[in-house]
Design a protein around this motif. Sequence first.
Motif, PDB file in Angstrom:
ATOM      1  N   ASP A  71       0.848  -1.182   0.000  1.00  0.00           N
ATOM      2  CA  ASP A  71       0.000   0.000   0.000  1.00  0.00           C
ATOM      3  C   ASP A  71       0.890   1.240   0.000  1.00  0.00           C
ATOM      4  O   ASP A  71       1.460   1.592   1.028  1.00  0.00           O
ATOM      5  CB  ASP A  71      -0.908  -0.019   1.223  1.00  0.00           C
ATOM      6  CG  ASP A  71      -1.864   1.151   1.277  1.00  0.00           C
ATOM      7  OD1 ASP A  71      -1.693   2.121   0.504  1.00  0.00           O
ATOM      8  OD2 ASP A  71      -2.786   1.102   2.097  1.00  0.00           O
ATOM      9  N   PRO A  72       1.039   1.901  -1.162  1.00  0.00           N
ATOM     10  CA  PRO A  72       1.943   3.050  -1.250  1.00  0.00           C
ATOM     11  C   PRO A  72       1.630   4.156  -0.246  1.00  0.00           C
ATOM     12  O   PRO A  72       2.542   4.757   0.322  1.00  0.00           O
ATOM     13  CB  PRO A  72       1.754   3.557  -2.686  1.00  0.00           C
ATOM     14  CG  PRO A  72       1.181   2.417  -3.436  1.00  0.00           C
ATOM     15  CD  PRO A  72       0.404   1.609  -2.430  1.00  0.00           C
ATOM     16  N   GLU A  73       0.339   4.409   0.007  1.00  0.00           N
ATOM     17  CA  GLU A  73      -0.037   5.473   0.946  1.00  0.00           C
ATOM     18  C   GLU A  73       0.366   5.111   2.368  1.00  0.00           C
ATOM     19  O   GLU A  73       0.857   5.955   3.118  1.00  0.00           O
ATOM     20  CB  GLU A  73      -1.536   5.761   0.867  1.00  0.00           C
ATOM     21  CG  GLU A  73      -1.987   6.305  -0.467  1.00  0.00           C
ATOM     22  CD  GLU A  73      -1.264   7.586  -0.855  1.00  0.00           C
ATOM     23  OE1 GLU A  73      -1.072   8.463  -0.001  1.00  0.00           O
ATOM     24  OE2 GLU A  73      -0.874   7.701  -2.035  1.00  0.00           O
ATOM     25  N   ALA A  77       3.231   7.012   4.723  1.00  0.00           N
ATOM     26  CA  ALA A  77       2.915   7.530   6.056  1.00  0.00           C
ATOM     27  C   ALA A  77       4.008   7.197   7.072  1.00  0.00           C
ATOM     28  O   ALA A  77       4.183   7.918   8.047  1.00  0.00           O
ATOM     29  CB  ALA A  77       1.573   6.986   6.534  1.00  0.00           C
ATOM     30  N   ILE A  78       4.756   6.125   6.820  1.00  0.00           N
ATOM     31  CA  ILE A  78       5.855   5.776   7.733  1.00  0.00           C
ATOM     32  C   ILE A  78       7.219   6.100   7.124  1.00  0.00           C
ATOM     33  O   ILE A  78       8.245   5.609   7.591  1.00  0.00           O
ATOM     34  CB  ILE A  78       5.782   4.293   8.174  1.00  0.00           C
ATOM     35  CG1 ILE A  78       5.860   3.342   6.971  1.00  0.00           C
ATOM     36  CG2 ILE A  78       4.549   4.046   9.008  1.00  0.00           C
ATOM     37  CD1 ILE A  78       6.004   1.885   7.343  1.00  0.00           C
ATOM     38  N   GLY A  79       7.220   6.935   6.103  1.00  0.00           N
ATOM     39  CA  GLY A  79       8.469   7.444   5.554  1.00  0.00           C
ATOM     40  C   GLY A  79       9.120   6.607   4.471  1.00  0.00           C
ATOM     41  O   GLY A  79      10.302   6.783   4.170  1.00  0.00           O
ATOM     42  N   ILE A  80       8.384   5.696   3.862  1.00  0.00           N
ATOM     43  CA  ILE A  80       8.935   4.865   2.792  1.00  0.00           C
ATOM     44  C   ILE A  80       8.300   5.277   1.476  1.00  0.00           C
ATOM     45  O   ILE A  80       7.083   5.255   1.332  1.00  0.00           O
ATOM     46  CB  ILE A  80       8.678   3.365   3.054  1.00  0.00           C
ATOM     47  CG1 ILE A  80       9.358   2.940   4.356  1.00  0.00           C
ATOM     48  CG2 ILE A  80       9.157   2.519   1.874  1.00  0.00           C
ATOM     49  CD1 ILE A  80       8.998   1.537   4.801  1.00  0.00           C
TER      50      ILE A  80
END
Length: 184
Positions: A71-73, A77-80
């Motif tokens: 899941d790109p979003e 959200a965790i910096g990846i």
Amino acid sequence: MLERFTKDARQVVTDTQVQARELGHRRVGTEHLLLALLTGGGAAAETLGRHGLDAADLRARIVRAAEEPLDPEALRAIGIDLDAVRQATEETFGAGALDVPAGAGRPRGVLRGHIPFTPEAKKSLELGLRQAIRLKQKHIAPGHLLLGLLHDESFPSARLLVGAGVDLGELRADITGLLTSKAA
């Protein structure tokens, strides 16, 4: 709970099995409920159509979402940055190094029997019941099921709608208005 479902709402639940089976999925998710609502006809389907949703486009979005295991979003959200990871991997290992081979993850043969519901799909059905109670209505109609799908924006159905450009707040308001006008 199913005894409170209208005939149309029961048909939607039945059709989720068909939708999941046609897509080769081993679980019925909220996305299958959304697709069954859209293809089932009736007021909920018409309202989804007025909000720009198309069955062929939704089906394609579901297929793409199933093919993308990450899941790109959520990763962002965790910096990846998934695009950066993909680019670095392809520079090292070649183009398509992270692609899932065609047919991977798909079941072999035709799925038979009952396909189980995901926890999110079960929760959305329960939320549909809660929507009917909130609106002081005795039966659960397809519109209530749609409101259940829209209740939690982390559900795949809600993410698919947002991805298709649907304003969830406007859709909620339209469906609620439709349900309350029919009850009046």
